[in-house]
Motif scaffolding. Structure first.
Motif, PDB file in Angstrom:
ATOM      1  N   VAL A  72       0.692  -1.014   0.092  1.00 21.49           N
ATOM      2  CA  VAL A  72      -0.048   0.035   0.142  1.00 21.49           C
ATOM      3  C   VAL A  72       0.837   1.402  -0.299  1.00 21.49           C
ATOM      4  O   VAL A  72       0.545   2.428  -0.410  1.00 21.49           O
ATOM      5  CB  VAL A  72      -0.962  -0.098   1.061  1.00 21.49           C
ATOM      6  CG1 VAL A  72      -0.269   0.266   2.502  1.00 21.49           C
ATOM      7  CG2 VAL A  72      -2.301   0.785   0.922  1.00 21.49           C
ATOM      8  N   ALA A  73       2.143   1.095   0.519  1.00 22.79           N
ATOM      9  CA  ALA A  73       3.067   2.153   0.454  1.00 22.79           C
ATOM     10  C   ALA A  73       3.193   2.790  -0.977  1.00 22.79           C
ATOM     11  O   ALA A  73       3.416   3.855  -1.244  1.00 22.79           O
ATOM     12  CB  ALA A  73       4.602   1.737   0.891  1.00 22.79           C
ATOM     13  N   ALA A  74       2.962   1.897  -2.063  1.00 23.97           N
ATOM     14  CA  ALA A  74       3.192   2.586  -3.373  1.00 23.97           C
ATOM     15  C   ALA A  74       1.946   3.486  -3.830  1.00 23.97           C
ATOM     16  O   ALA A  74       2.095   4.182  -4.744  1.00 23.97           O
ATOM     17  CB  ALA A  74       3.031   1.313  -4.294  1.00 23.97           C
ATOM     18  N   PRO A 101      -0.431  -5.493   0.390  1.00 23.40           N
ATOM     19  CA  PRO A 101      -0.796  -5.506   1.811  1.00 23.40           C
ATOM     20  C   PRO A 101      -0.748  -3.939   2.470  1.00 23.40           C
ATOM     21  O   PRO A 101       0.248  -3.289   2.107  1.00 23.40           O
ATOM     22  CB  PRO A 101       0.304  -6.581   2.590  1.00 23.40           C
ATOM     23  CG  PRO A 101       1.041  -7.006   1.390  1.00 23.40           C
ATOM     24  CD  PRO A 101       0.917  -5.945   0.296  1.00 23.40           C
ATOM     25  N   GLY A 102      -1.275  -3.859   3.402  1.00 20.35           N
ATOM     26  CA  GLY A 102      -1.175  -2.753   4.238  1.00 20.35           C
ATOM     27  C   GLY A 102      -0.279  -3.195   5.385  1.00 20.35           C
ATOM     28  O   GLY A 102       0.423  -4.152   5.340  1.00 20.35           O
ATOM     29  N   PRO A 103      -0.542  -2.442   6.570  1.00 20.91           N
ATOM     30  CA  PRO A 103       0.415  -2.733   7.648  1.00 20.91           C
ATOM     31  C   PRO A 103       0.125  -4.122   8.192  1.00 20.91           C
ATOM     32  O   PRO A 103      -1.012  -4.412   8.842  1.00 20.91           O
ATOM     33  CB  PRO A 103       0.298  -1.548   8.655  1.00 20.91           C
ATOM     34  CG  PRO A 103      -0.343  -0.385   8.128  1.00 20.91           C
ATOM     35  CD  PRO A 103      -1.197  -1.106   6.829  1.00 20.91           C
ATOM     36  N   ASP A 155      -5.691  -4.210   3.205  1.00 21.79           N
ATOM     37  CA  ASP A 155      -5.096  -3.124   4.060  1.00 21.79           C
ATOM     38  C   ASP A 155      -6.053  -2.541   5.092  1.00 21.79           C
ATOM     39  O   ASP A 155      -5.763  -1.500   5.618  1.00 21.79           O
ATOM     40  CB  ASP A 155      -4.499  -2.043   3.275  1.00 21.79           C
ATOM     41  CG  ASP A 155      -5.554  -1.317   2.602  1.00 21.79           C
ATOM     42  OD1 ASP A 155      -6.810  -1.860   2.539  1.00 21.79           O
ATOM     43  OD2 ASP A 155      -5.537  -0.286   1.990  1.00 21.79           O
ATOM     44  N   GLY A 156      -7.116  -3.513   5.491  1.00 25.30           N
ATOM     45  CA  GLY A 156      -8.173  -2.721   6.289  1.00 25.30           C
ATOM     46  C   GLY A 156      -8.538  -1.339   5.873  1.00 25.30           C
ATOM     47  O   GLY A 156      -9.178  -0.452   6.755  1.00 25.30           O
ATOM     48  N   GLY A 157      -8.593  -1.055   4.629  1.00 26.82           N
ATOM     49  CA  GLY A 157      -9.254   0.071   4.200  1.00 26.82           C
ATOM     50  C   GLY A 157      -8.270   1.315   4.043  1.00 26.82           C
ATOM     51  O   GLY A 157      -8.611   2.305   3.510  1.00 26.82           O
TER      52      GLY A 157
END
Ligand SMILES: NC(=O)c1ccc[n+]([C@@H]2O[C@H](COP(=O)([O-])OP(=O)(O)OC[C@H]3O[C@@H](n4cnc5c(N)ncnc54)[C@H](OP(=O)(O)O)[C@@H]3O)[C@@H](O)[C@H]2O)c1
Length: 245
Positions: free
Chosen positions: A136-138, A180-182, A239-241
Motif C-alpha cells: 500500500v506504500a506504493a 498488503p497494508g500494515p 489493508d483494512g481500508g
C-alpha cells in the motif's frame, strides 16, 4: 484441496507473510519450495513441514537464482505457483539516500523480484499463476518511505504489464499483485519499534488494527489457485481500508 499435486515456490518464505503463505499453500495440498538466504531462518523447524522443501538462495544474486531454478527443475520439472514475496524495507531518510543504500533495497525488492520471475519463466507450467507482493506504500505518501514506496510501485507496474502480455497469456500464465497494508511481521516490527510510530500507523487504518500475515496468505492463495482463473494484471488489497483513508 485447491492445490493438490501443484508445485509452488515462495521467495521470502522463511518469515512473516511468506511463511504464512507457505503454510497456507501446503495446507491446500501443494508441495512448497521455501526460499530464503542461508541462515537460521531457513533452518528453523517451522519451515520444514510435511510438504515443504526449504532451499537457500539470495535473490540479489542472479547466479543464486539460476541455481535455485535449476534445482527445482531437477526435483520437479515445473512450477505451478510462484510467489515473489522477498522484500526489505530498510532505507535511510530521503535526504540521506546514496547509491549504496539505493542498491541495497532495490537489489532485493526490484532486481531480485524481476530475475526470480525471469529465471522461473521456462519452468512455469501452462496455466501457472505468479503473485507479486507489493505494498500500500506504493499508493500512499508516508514519512520516510519514498524509496520503499518507489520499489513497490515498480513491482505493481511490472506485474500489471507482465500479466497482460501475450507471450504469457498464450501459455495461460497469469500474473497478479497482492497489496498488503500494515501487517504484523518481523519487518514491520523493526520499522515501527517506537510505540508512537506504531500507534500513528494504526490510526491510518480505518479498521483500527494491524493485519495478520495469514490474512494476506488467503489473498495469495486465491490468486495462486484456479479460483481466480479470469484474473490477471490485477491487484488485491489487504489493508483494512488504508488506501482509501
Ligand atoms: N509487513 C508489512 O507490513 C508489509 C506491508 C506491505 C508489504 N509487505 C511486503 O511483504 C513482503 C514480506 O514482508 P514481511 O513483512 O513478511 O517481511 P519479513 O518477515 O522480514 O520477511 C522477509 C522475507 O524476505 C526474505 N529475504 C530478504 N532478503 C532476501 C534475499 N536477499 N534473498 C532471499 N530472501 C530474502 C527473508 O528471508 P531470509 O531472511 O531467510 O533470507 C524473509 O523470509 C515484502 O516484500 C514486504 O515489502 C510487508
Amino acid at each position: 484441496m485447491q492445490l493438490s499435486g501443484k508445485i509452488a515456490l515462495v521467495t521470502g518464505g522463511t518469515s512473516g507473510i511468506g511463511a504464512a503463505t507457505v503454510r497456507r499453500l501446503a495446507s491446500e495440498g501443494a508441495r512448497v519450495i521455501v526460499v530464503g538466504r542461508e541462515g537460521p531462518r531457513l533452518r528453523q523447524p517451522a519451515v520444514h513441514l510435511e510438504r515443504t522443501e526449504p532451499i537457500a538462495a539470495d535473490v540479489t544474486n542472479a547466479h543464486s537464482i539460476a541455481r535455485l531454478m535449476s534445482d527445482v527443475k531437477e526435483r520437479h520439472g515445473r512450477l505451478d505457483v510462484l510467489v515473489i514475496n522477498a522484500g526489505i524495507a530498510t532505507a535511510p531518510p530521503i535526504h540521506e539516500l546514496d547509491p549504496t543504500s539505493y542498491d541495497a533495497l532495490m537489489d532485493v525488492n526490484c532486481k531480485g523480484a524481476v530475475f526470480t520471475f525471469v529465471h522461473a519463466l521456462p519452468l512455469l507450467a501452462d496455466g501457472a499463476s505468479v503473485v507479486f507482493v507489493g505494498s500500500v506504500a506504493a499508493r500512499k505518501g508516508q514519512p520516510g518511505d519514498a524509496l520503499y514506496a518507489g520499489s513497490k510501485g515498480f513491482l505493481h507496474a511490472f506485474a500489471r504489464n507482465a500479466g497482460t502480455s501475450p507471450e504469457l497469456l498464450q501459455r495461460r500464465i497469469r500474473v497478479n499483485v497482492v497489496t498488503p497494508g500494515p501487517i504484523d511481521t518481523p519487518l514491520s516490527a523493526a520499522a515501527t519499534a517506537d510505540p508512537q510510530i506504531r500507534a500513528y500507523v494504526e490510526g491510518l487504518i480505518p479498521m483500527g488494527r494491524w493485519g495478520k500475515a495469514e490474512e494476506v496468505a488467503e489473498a495469495i492463495l486465491f490468486l495462486g489457485s484456479q479460483a481466480s482463473s479470469f484474473t490477471t494484471g490485477a491487484e488485491i488489497t489487504v489493508d483494512g481500508g488504508m488506501s482509501h483513508a
